[in-house]
Design a protein around this motif. Structure first.
Motif, PDB file in Angstrom:
ATOM      1  N   GLY A  46       0.783  -1.221   0.000  1.00 61.68           N
ATOM      2  CA  GLY A  46       0.000   0.000   0.000  1.00 61.68           C
ATOM      3  C   GLY A  46       0.819   1.277   0.000  1.00 61.68           C
ATOM      4  N   TRP A  47       2.093   1.202   0.342  1.00 57.84           N
ATOM      5  CA  TRP A  47       2.867   2.427   0.507  1.00 57.84           C
ATOM      6  C   TRP A  47       3.598   2.951  -0.721  1.00 57.84           C
ATOM      7  CZ3 TRP A  47       8.048   2.015  -0.388  1.00 57.84           C
ATOM      8  CH2 TRP A  47       8.603   0.743  -0.322  1.00 57.84           C
ATOM      9  N   PRO A  48       3.974   2.153  -1.733  1.00 59.00           N
ATOM     10  CA  PRO A  48       4.759   2.723  -2.833  1.00 59.00           C
ATOM     11  C   PRO A  48       4.034   3.834  -3.617  1.00 59.00           C
ATOM     12  CG  PRO A  48       5.034   0.362  -2.843  1.00 59.00           C
ATOM     13  CD  PRO A  48       3.943   0.675  -1.856  1.00 59.00           C
ATOM     14  N   GLU A  49       2.763   3.658  -3.870  1.00 59.15           N
ATOM     15  CA  GLU A  49       2.063   4.663  -4.670  1.00 59.15           C
ATOM     16  C   GLU A  49       1.922   6.006  -3.952  1.00 59.15           C
ATOM     17  OE1 GLU A  49      -2.118   5.538  -6.963  1.00 59.15           O
ATOM     18  OE2 GLU A  49      -1.806   3.564  -6.084  1.00 59.15           O
ATOM     19  N   PRO A  50       1.419   6.063  -2.712  1.00 59.20           N
ATOM     20  CA  PRO A  50       1.301   7.378  -2.078  1.00 59.20           C
ATOM     21  C   PRO A  50       2.658   8.043  -1.810  1.00 59.20           C
ATOM     22  CG  PRO A  50       0.665   5.660  -0.534  1.00 59.20           C
ATOM     23  CD  PRO A  50       0.830   5.015  -1.872  1.00 59.20           C
ATOM     24  N   ILE A  51       3.671   7.243  -1.500  1.00 61.86           N
ATOM     25  CA  ILE A  51       5.002   7.813  -1.305  1.00 61.86           C
ATOM     26  C   ILE A  51       5.513   8.374  -2.632  1.00 61.86           C
ATOM     27  CG2 ILE A  51       7.413   7.281  -0.743  1.00 61.86           C
ATOM     28  CD1 ILE A  51       5.699   7.382   1.722  1.00 61.86           C
ATOM     29  N   SER A  52       5.276   7.660  -3.725  1.00 62.34           N
ATOM     30  CA  SER A  52       5.701   8.139  -5.039  1.00 62.34           C
ATOM     31  C   SER A  52       4.992   9.431  -5.420  1.00 62.34           C
ATOM     32  CB  SER A  52       5.437   7.081  -6.108  1.00 62.34           C
ATOM     33  OG  SER A  52       6.221   5.942  -5.877  1.00 62.34           O
ATOM     34  N   VAL A  53       3.721   9.535  -5.107  1.00 60.35           N
ATOM     35  CA  VAL A  53       2.977  10.766  -5.392  1.00 60.35           C
ATOM     36  C   VAL A  53       3.549  11.932  -4.581  1.00 60.35           C
ATOM     37  CG1 VAL A  53       0.723  11.880  -5.156  1.00 60.35           C
ATOM     38  CG2 VAL A  53       0.880   9.575  -6.114  1.00 60.35           C
ATOM     39  N   MET A  54       3.862  11.693  -3.324  1.00 62.63           N
ATOM     40  CA  MET A  54       4.462  12.741  -2.499  1.00 62.63           C
ATOM     41  C   MET A  54       5.846  13.129  -3.033  1.00 62.63           C
ATOM     42  SD  MET A  54       3.050  11.652   1.315  1.00 62.63           S
ATOM     43  CE  MET A  54       4.595  11.855   2.040  1.00 62.63           C
ATOM     44  N   LEU A  55       6.635  12.158  -3.451  1.00 65.18           N
ATOM     45  CA  LEU A  55       7.951  12.446  -4.015  1.00 65.18           C
ATOM     46  C   LEU A  55       7.823  13.210  -5.336  1.00 65.18           C
ATOM     47  CD1 LEU A  55       9.758   9.091  -3.223  1.00 65.18           C
ATOM     48  CD2 LEU A  55      10.234  11.320  -2.195  1.00 65.18           C
ATOM     49  N   MET A  56       6.803  12.905  -6.115  1.00 68.36           N
ATOM     50  CA  MET A  56       6.594  13.633  -7.363  1.00 68.36           C
ATOM     51  C   MET A  56       6.248  15.093  -7.078  1.00 68.36           C
ATOM     52  SD  MET A  56       6.707  13.886 -10.569  1.00 68.36           S
ATOM     53  CE  MET A  56       6.987  12.241 -11.103  1.00 68.36           C
ATOM     54  N   GLY A  57       5.494  15.342  -6.024  1.00 75.19           N
ATOM     55  CA  GLY A  57       5.206  16.719  -5.632  1.00 75.19           C
ATOM     56  C   GLY A  57       6.476  17.457  -5.254  1.00 75.19           C
ATOM     57  N   ILE A  58       7.343  16.791  -4.514  1.00 72.21           N
ATOM     58  CA  ILE A  58       8.623  17.394  -4.133  1.00 72.21           C
ATOM     59  C   ILE A  58       9.456  17.672  -5.379  1.00 72.21           C
ATOM     60  CG2 ILE A  58      10.830  16.930  -2.986  1.00 72.21           C
ATOM     61  CD1 ILE A  58       9.178  15.356  -0.878  1.00 72.21           C
ATOM     62  N   PHE A  59       9.556  16.685  -6.249  1.00 73.17           N
ATOM     63  CA  PHE A  59      10.329  16.848  -7.475  1.00 73.17           C
ATOM     64  C   PHE A  59       9.775  17.987  -8.325  1.00 73.17           C
ATOM     65  CE2 PHE A  59      10.591  15.806 -12.034  1.00 73.17           C
ATOM     66  CZ  PHE A  59      11.951  15.955 -12.209  1.00 73.17           C
ATOM     67  N   THR A  60       8.461  18.058  -8.433  1.00 76.31           N
ATOM     68  CA  THR A  60       7.829  19.063  -9.289  1.00 76.31           C
ATOM     69  C   THR A  60       8.036  20.470  -8.758  1.00 76.31           C
ATOM     70  OG1 THR A  60       6.153  17.471 -10.002  1.00 76.31           O
ATOM     71  CG2 THR A  60       5.645  19.799 -10.281  1.00 76.31           C
ATOM     72  N   PHE A  61       7.658  20.730  -7.519  1.00 73.83           N
ATOM     73  CA  PHE A  61       7.646  22.097  -7.012  1.00 73.83           C
ATOM     74  C   PHE A  61       9.032  22.592  -6.592  1.00 73.83           C
ATOM     75  CE2 PHE A  61       3.212  20.816  -6.643  1.00 73.83           C
ATOM     76  CZ  PHE A  61       2.619  21.867  -7.329  1.00 73.83           C
ATOM     77  N   ILE A  62       9.826  21.732  -5.990  1.00 72.29           N
ATOM     78  CA  ILE A  62      11.179  22.130  -5.599  1.00 72.29           C
ATOM     79  C   ILE A  62      12.085  22.171  -6.829  1.00 72.29           C
ATOM     80  CG2 ILE A  62      13.150  21.612  -4.107  1.00 72.29           C
ATOM     81  CD1 ILE A  62      10.510  22.395  -2.626  1.00 72.29           C
ATOM     82  N   GLY A  63      11.926  21.191  -7.700  1.00 78.25           N
ATOM     83  CA  GLY A  63      12.697  21.179  -8.944  1.00 78.25           C
ATOM     84  C   GLY A  63      12.336  22.337  -9.861  1.00 78.25           C
ATOM     85  N   ALA A  64      11.076  22.739  -9.870  1.00 79.04           N
ATOM     86  CA  ALA A  64      10.661  23.871 -10.697  1.00 79.04           C
ATOM     87  C   ALA A  64      11.305  25.167 -10.224  1.00 79.04           C
ATOM     88  CB  ALA A  64       9.143  24.005 -10.685  1.00 79.04           C
ATOM     89  N   ALA A  65      11.451  25.326  -8.918  1.00 80.45           N
ATOM     90  CA  ALA A  65      12.122  26.516  -8.394  1.00 80.45           C
ATOM     91  C   ALA A  65      13.573  26.556  -8.872  1.00 80.45           C
ATOM     92  CB  ALA A  65      12.063  26.526  -6.866  1.00 80.45           C
TER      93      ALA A  65
END
Length: 175
Positions: A46-65
């Motif tokens: 149950g944990w890989p998908e929600p953790i991946s979604v949270m990591l994608m948010g980090i990658f997207t918003f922090i990486g965009a900066a």
């Protein structure tokens, strides 16, 4: 003062790159593990998908900066290429102010989203608050806003080498 601001922003920029890179590497490792676990081991985790979604948010918003500061974002110049050269600084300022407004929007409304969802928990990860999963939005907005202010005050920094404080101190001592 300028060197201090640029040095701090250089450190923030490097941290953004490291955090975004780690997020995508970890995500690239746990997604295959989830697939392997489901199909080879017969256990759906149950944990890989929600953790991946949270990591994608980090990658997207922090990486965009970081991408904004490096001017690595996509820029459509079909309009500005056809304008008189004297209007270019005005359009550059307009674009930076618009980006600052977007970053401020992300900061304020992202913070409100985190606060509004703080007392909710993820269904697949009951120990993780929903507000934490939205945290990259205001953090990325804040960092982007710092970089926008830097560009307004000191210009584009993507071709400048990072400030080496040790070399500056050594040069001061040599004099």
């Amino acid at each position: 003062m300028k060197n201090l601001v640029l040095g701090v922003n250089d450190a923030i920029y490097r941290a953004c790159i490291i955090v975004a890179s780690l997020a995508i590497v970890v995500m690239a490792l746990i997604i295959p593990w989830g697939v392997f676990s489901r199909y080879a081991l017969g256990q759906g985790l149950g944990w890989p998908e929600p953790i991946s979604v949270m990591l994608m948010g980090i990658f997207t918003f922090i990486g965009a900066a970081a991408g904004y500061r490096a001017s690595a974002h996509m820029a459509v110049t079909s309009l500005t290429d056809r304008l008189p050269k004297g209007l270019e600084p005005l359009f550059t300022l307009f674009v930076r102010l618009a980006m600052g407004a977007i970053a401020l929007f992300m900061l304020i409304w992202g913070y409100k989203l985190c606060v509004a969802t703080w007392n909710q928990f993820l269904s697949t990860l009951p120990s993780v608050r929903v507000g934490i999963s939205y945290m990259p939005i205001p953090v990325g907005g804040f960092i982007t806003l710092l970089f926008v202010i830097e560009q307004i005050l000191y210009g584009d920094q993507n071709k400048r080498r990072a400030v080496d404080f040790e070399a500056v101190e050594e040069a001061k001592e040599a004099v």
